[in-house]
Write a protein that holds these residues in place. Structure first.
Motif, PDB file in Angstrom:
ATOM      1  N   SER A  19       0.827  -1.197   0.000  1.00 29.72           N
ATOM      2  CA  SER A  19       0.000   0.000   0.000  1.00 29.72           C
ATOM      3  C   SER A  19       0.870   1.259   0.000  1.00 29.72           C
ATOM      4  O   SER A  19       0.597   2.231  -0.704  1.00 29.72           O
ATOM      5  CB  SER A  19      -0.903  -0.011   1.234  1.00 29.72           C
ATOM      6  OG  SER A  19      -1.493   1.244   1.426  1.00 29.72           O
ATOM      7  N   ALA A  20       1.934   1.203   0.780  1.00 28.77           N
ATOM      8  CA  ALA A  20       2.801   2.380   0.906  1.00 28.77           C
ATOM      9  C   ALA A  20       3.606   2.637  -0.363  1.00 28.77           C
ATOM     10  O   ALA A  20       3.688   3.770  -0.847  1.00 28.77           O
ATOM     11  CB  ALA A  20       3.736   2.197   2.099  1.00 28.77           C
ATOM     12  N   GLY A  22       4.282   3.051  -3.945  1.00 23.76           N
ATOM     13  CA  GLY A  22       3.410   3.281  -5.099  1.00 23.76           C
ATOM     14  C   GLY A  22       3.905   4.445  -5.919  1.00 23.76           C
ATOM     15  O   GLY A  22       5.103   4.773  -5.907  1.00 23.76           O
ATOM     16  N   LEU A  23       2.979   5.085  -6.608  1.00 26.81           N
ATOM     17  CA  LEU A  23       3.349   6.228  -7.435  1.00 26.81           C
ATOM     18  C   LEU A  23       4.048   7.280  -6.589  1.00 26.81           C
ATOM     19  O   LEU A  23       4.875   8.033  -7.085  1.00 26.81           O
ATOM     20  CB  LEU A  23       2.093   6.822  -8.065  1.00 26.81           C
ATOM     21  CG  LEU A  23       1.370   5.901  -9.049  1.00 26.81           C
ATOM     22  CD1 LEU A  23      -0.021   6.431  -9.362  1.00 26.81           C
ATOM     23  CD2 LEU A  23       2.181   5.778 -10.322  1.00 26.81           C
ATOM     24  N   GLY A  24       3.683   7.328  -5.313  1.00 34.72           N
ATOM     25  CA  GLY A  24       4.310   8.284  -4.405  1.00 34.72           C
ATOM     26  C   GLY A  24       5.820   8.110  -4.359  1.00 34.72           C
ATOM     27  O   GLY A  24       6.560   9.089  -4.253  1.00 34.72           O
ATOM     28  N   ASN A  25       6.285   6.882  -4.430  1.00 29.29           N
ATOM     29  CA  ASN A  25       7.722   6.630  -4.364  1.00 29.29           C
ATOM     30  C   ASN A  25       8.417   6.858  -5.699  1.00 29.29           C
ATOM     31  O   ASN A  25       9.508   7.403  -5.764  1.00 29.29           O
ATOM     32  CB  ASN A  25       7.999   5.178  -3.960  1.00 29.29           C
ATOM     33  CG  ASN A  25       7.368   4.827  -2.639  1.00 29.29           C
ATOM     34  OD1 ASN A  25       6.156   4.928  -2.477  1.00 29.29           O
ATOM     35  ND2 ASN A  25       8.170   4.453  -1.678  1.00 29.29           N
ATOM     36  N   TYR A 102      -5.776   8.661  -8.592  1.00 23.22           N
ATOM     37  CA  TYR A 102      -4.671   7.701  -8.613  1.00 23.22           C
ATOM     38  C   TYR A 102      -4.846   6.742  -9.787  1.00 23.22           C
ATOM     39  O   TYR A 102      -3.898   6.368 -10.464  1.00 23.22           O
ATOM     40  CB  TYR A 102      -4.688   6.922  -7.302  1.00 23.22           C
ATOM     41  CG  TYR A 102      -3.373   6.326  -6.877  1.00 23.22           C
ATOM     42  CD1 TYR A 102      -2.422   7.096  -6.229  1.00 23.22           C
ATOM     43  CD2 TYR A 102      -3.091   4.984  -7.099  1.00 23.22           C
ATOM     44  CE1 TYR A 102      -1.222   6.551  -5.811  1.00 23.22           C
ATOM     45  CE2 TYR A 102      -1.895   4.426  -6.685  1.00 23.22           C
ATOM     46  CZ  TYR A 102      -0.962   5.212  -6.039  1.00 23.22           C
ATOM     47  OH  TYR A 102       0.222   4.674  -5.630  1.00 23.22           O
ATOM     48  N   PHE A 219       1.755  10.853   2.603  1.00 24.06           N
ATOM     49  CA  PHE A 219       1.232  10.294   1.357  1.00 24.06           C
ATOM     50  C   PHE A 219       1.892   8.954   1.083  1.00 24.06           C
ATOM     51  O   PHE A 219       1.229   7.966   0.780  1.00 24.06           O
ATOM     52  CB  PHE A 219       1.510  11.273   0.207  1.00 24.06           C
ATOM     53  CG  PHE A 219       0.893  10.856  -1.088  1.00 24.06           C
ATOM     54  CD1 PHE A 219      -0.423  11.173  -1.371  1.00 24.06           C
ATOM     55  CD2 PHE A 219       1.614  10.142  -2.033  1.00 24.06           C
ATOM     56  CE1 PHE A 219      -1.009  10.786  -2.563  1.00 24.06           C
ATOM     57  CE2 PHE A 219       1.040   9.748  -3.233  1.00 24.06           C
ATOM     58  CZ  PHE A 219      -0.276  10.080  -3.495  1.00 24.06           C
ATOM     59  N   SER A 220       3.213   8.929   1.223  1.00 21.52           N
ATOM     60  CA  SER A 220       3.943   7.725   0.858  1.00 21.52           C
ATOM     61  C   SER A 220       3.641   6.558   1.796  1.00 21.52           C
ATOM     62  O   SER A 220       3.584   5.414   1.369  1.00 21.52           O
ATOM     63  CB  SER A 220       5.438   8.016   0.825  1.00 21.52           C
ATOM     64  OG  SER A 220       6.109   6.938   0.247  1.00 21.52           O
ATOM     65  N   SER A 222       0.900   6.045   3.237  1.00 18.35           N
ATOM     66  CA  SER A 222      -0.546   5.764   3.168  1.00 18.35           C
ATOM     67  C   SER A 222      -1.267   6.031   4.477  1.00 18.35           C
ATOM     68  O   SER A 222      -2.290   5.409   4.761  1.00 18.35           O
ATOM     69  CB  SER A 222      -0.833   4.298   2.780  1.00 18.35           C
ATOM     70  OG  SER A 222      -0.273   3.988   1.560  1.00 18.35           O
ATOM     71  N   VAL A 225      -5.764   7.996   6.018  1.00 20.84           N
ATOM     72  CA  VAL A 225      -6.964   7.804   5.210  1.00 20.84           C
ATOM     73  C   VAL A 225      -7.670   6.478   5.499  1.00 20.84           C
ATOM     74  O   VAL A 225      -8.608   6.105   4.796  1.00 20.84           O
ATOM     75  CB  VAL A 225      -6.666   7.914   3.695  1.00 20.84           C
ATOM     76  CG1 VAL A 225      -5.892   9.158   3.383  1.00 20.84           C
ATOM     77  CG2 VAL A 225      -5.914   6.707   3.193  1.00 20.84           C
ATOM     78  N   SER A 321      -5.489  -1.228  -1.735  1.00 20.86           N
ATOM     79  CA  SER A 321      -5.768  -0.879  -0.333  1.00 20.86           C
ATOM     80  C   SER A 321      -6.772   0.262  -0.265  1.00 20.86           C
ATOM     81  O   SER A 321      -7.559   0.364   0.676  1.00 20.86           O
ATOM     82  CB  SER A 321      -4.477  -0.534   0.416  1.00 20.86           C
ATOM     83  OG  SER A 321      -4.003   0.727   0.053  1.00 20.86           O
ATOM     84  N   LEU A 322      -6.763   1.130  -1.276  1.00 25.87           N
ATOM     85  CA  LEU A 322      -7.735   2.226  -1.308  1.00 25.87           C
ATOM     86  C   LEU A 322      -9.151   1.686  -1.515  1.00 25.87           C
ATOM     87  O   LEU A 322     -10.102   2.164  -0.911  1.00 25.87           O
ATOM     88  CB  LEU A 322      -7.385   3.213  -2.425  1.00 25.87           C
ATOM     89  CG  LEU A 322      -6.134   4.068  -2.183  1.00 25.87           C
ATOM     90  CD1 LEU A 322      -5.655   4.702  -3.472  1.00 25.87           C
ATOM     91  CD2 LEU A 322      -6.420   5.145  -1.145  1.00 25.87           C
TER      92      LEU A 322
HETATM   93  N1  TRP Z   1       1.200   5.546  -0.574  1.00 28.62           N
HETATM   94  C1  TRP Z   1       0.759   5.551  -1.923  1.00 28.62           C
HETATM   95  C2  TRP Z   1       1.940   5.840  -2.809  1.00 28.62           C
HETATM   96  O1  TRP Z   1       3.007   6.095  -2.337  1.00 28.62           O
HETATM   97  C3  TRP Z   1      -0.325   6.548  -2.204  1.00 28.62           C
HETATM   98  C4  TRP Z   1      -1.333   6.691  -1.158  1.00 28.62           C
HETATM   99  C5  TRP Z   1      -1.582   7.761  -0.405  1.00 28.62           C
HETATM  100  C6  TRP Z   1      -2.159   5.700  -0.694  1.00 28.62           C
HETATM  101  N2  TRP Z   1      -2.512   7.507   0.501  1.00 28.62           N
HETATM  102  C7  TRP Z   1      -2.886   6.254   0.354  1.00 28.62           C
HETATM  103  C8  TRP Z   1      -2.321   4.413  -1.064  1.00 28.62           C
HETATM  104  C9  TRP Z   1      -3.771   5.480   1.048  1.00 28.62           C
HETATM  105  C10 TRP Z   1      -3.201   3.656  -0.374  1.00 28.62           C
HETATM  106  C11 TRP Z   1      -3.924   4.180   0.692  1.00 28.62           C
HETATM  107  O2  TRP Z   1       1.795   5.849  -3.980  1.00 28.62           O
END
Ligand code: TRP
Length: 448
Positions: A19-20, A22-25, A102, A219-220, A222, A225, A321-322
């Protein structure tokens, strides 16, 4: 319906790391580094994640596992008869908004993955990006494909879908990104890019980079939320919450830094400015691949395929995970079948995502607070809702839940010696430091 669990602590970490990471990284972190002074930003980021984001992560995790519920049910169970459950509901809505935009970027990644397989990139890659994202149908179709893939995995359930997919993808992601980084760092002229990522220059330190680093950390990882809350609710009672949080943070950090080392050296080797912003991955890199292709067509193709496969899979492990946050809420609170819950989430996210996608083309003129629909969703969630959600979680754990209950959950009833030792400072961070920092960040967002 009986609740499913992750098989072990290891697979729980893999799911949370999925989950962590992702595109954020891969997409956000390198361009953030590029725009905020390189290695200094990396250092501040490390500090923020380990010292501030980690306690918030543990707080969110505590709520999840202690209640064994979805975000709404968790609050209703731990603070019965109060309004807290409506806050739980907020954390069902935030991931839906994130999921929508996303999935649009996930869709672009699928297009780029296919393009790298089918034809490779030509030197008009930067123009292609503009043309592609502003068109109507193609991005919409890829958004649909990406969201469908996500929903199919979630449909199969926690064990057979989410856990299995993460378990298979995470090692693949690490192998690919390390291979790309090794390649990128051995390009002629790459050393400048490596130094840019690893050698701090403290003159570029500012309050702004601190706020950005924190935001990127949330954000990274997760957090804020309800995704970590939901995944933690599937953890068994004898696993360590601190262990899984630390494991996730370390994987996430490693991945971000390696992704930076995969991107930056190649950017420098090609003689391009690193501060290109969000287009870095979709404009600059494909251009670099096209330049590479002139000398080594096969190698360029292989590297670009590996790169976009990595992005697609990293994005999928996050987007599932979202979706799961909303699905567990609908299934547990409203008695929906998994299939019906997934369908509802799909429909809402698809519609909002379609608006975000079209906001690069036909709907570009429609602005909310001066922002396009896509940017509005991004800013609303990344800058406000995630911080707000994190704030509510730490206040809930630090001030609403009984201290003994929290201690019991984090130390597994006093059976984890390390957790017992760090509980006091950790609780202090959750109760006092984190809320103050979060309020400060929340307010800074209005000023940036
Ligand atoms: N962490 C994810 C990423 O790095 C993006 C993201 C942000 C996310 N908040 C989230 C993913 C909540 C899942 C749940 O790309």
């Amino acid at each position: 319906m009986a609740r499913e669990n992750f098989a072990s602590g290891k697979t729980a970490i893999m799911a949370m790391a999925g989950s962590a990471i992702g595109l954020g990284n891969i997409w956000r972190f390198p361009y953030m580094v590029g725009q905020n002074g390189g290695a200094t930003f990396v250092l501040i980021y490390l500090f923020c994640v380990l010292l501030l984001c980690l306690p918030i992560f543990i707080a969110e995790s505590t709520i999840g596992r202690c209640s064994g519920s979805n975000t709404f049910g968790a609050m209703a169970k731990l603070a019965p008869g109060t309004k807290w459950k409506w806050i739980g509901l907020l954390t069902v809505i935030t991931p839906l908004i994130i999921l929508s935009y996303y999935s649009v970027v996930g869709g672009w990644s699928v297009d780029y993955m296919l393009k790298s397989v089918i034809s490779g990139f030509s030197s008009d890659a930067p123009e292609y990006f503009g043309r592609f994202t502003s068109s109507v149908w193609k991005p919409l179709i890829f958004h649909t494909i990406f969201l469908s893939l996500t929903c199919i995995i979630v449909l199969r359930g926690v064990k057979a879908g989410i856990e299995k997919f993460n378990k298979a993808s995470l090692p693949l992601l690490f192998i690919l990104i390390v291979a790309i980084a090794v390649y990128s760092m051995t390009l002629p002229g790459a050393s400048e890019g490596i130094a840019y990522m690893l050698k701090p220059d403290f003159s570029s330190l500012s309050a702004r980079s601190f706020a950005y680093a924190m935001g990127q950390g949330f954000f990274s990882l997760s957090i804020g939320v309800g995704a970590i809350l939901t995944y933690s609710s599937y953890m068994k009672k004898d696993e360590s919450l601190i262990g899984s949080a630390a494991g996730t943070a370390i994987f996430d950090l490693m991945f971000a830094v390696i992704a930076g080392l995969a991107v930056m050296p190649a950017v420098f080797a090609a003689g391009i400015e690193p501060g290109a912003g969000p287009g870095l991955i979709f404009e600059t890199l494909p251009y670099i691949f096209s330049q590479m292709a002139e000398e080594a067509p096969l190698l360029s193709r292989v590297v670009s395929i590996c790169f976009f496969v990595t992005i697609v899979f990293a994005a999928l492990t996050s987007s599932i995970s979202l979706v799961e946050v909303g699905v567990s809420y609908l299934a547990e609170e409203h008695g929906y079948s998994r299939r019906k819950a997934v369908l509802v989430i799909f429909s809402i996210a698809w519609t909002l995502g379609a608006v975000c996608s079209l906001s690069f083309g036909p709907l570009a003129g429609v602005k909310l607070f001066g922002l396009s629909a896509f940017s509005f969703c991004d800013v609303l969630t990344s800058n406000f809702l995630i911080t707000f959600g994190s704030l509510l979680f730490v206040i809930f754990v630090g001030w609403k839940m009984d201290r003994e209950l929290v201690r019991n959950e984090i130390t597994n009833g006093g059976t984890l010696p390390f957790a017992c030792r760090v509980f006091k400072p950790l609780y202090f961070m959750i109760r006092y430091v984190a809320p103050v920092v979060l309020v400060a960040i929340f307010l800074t967002n209005f000023m940036l």
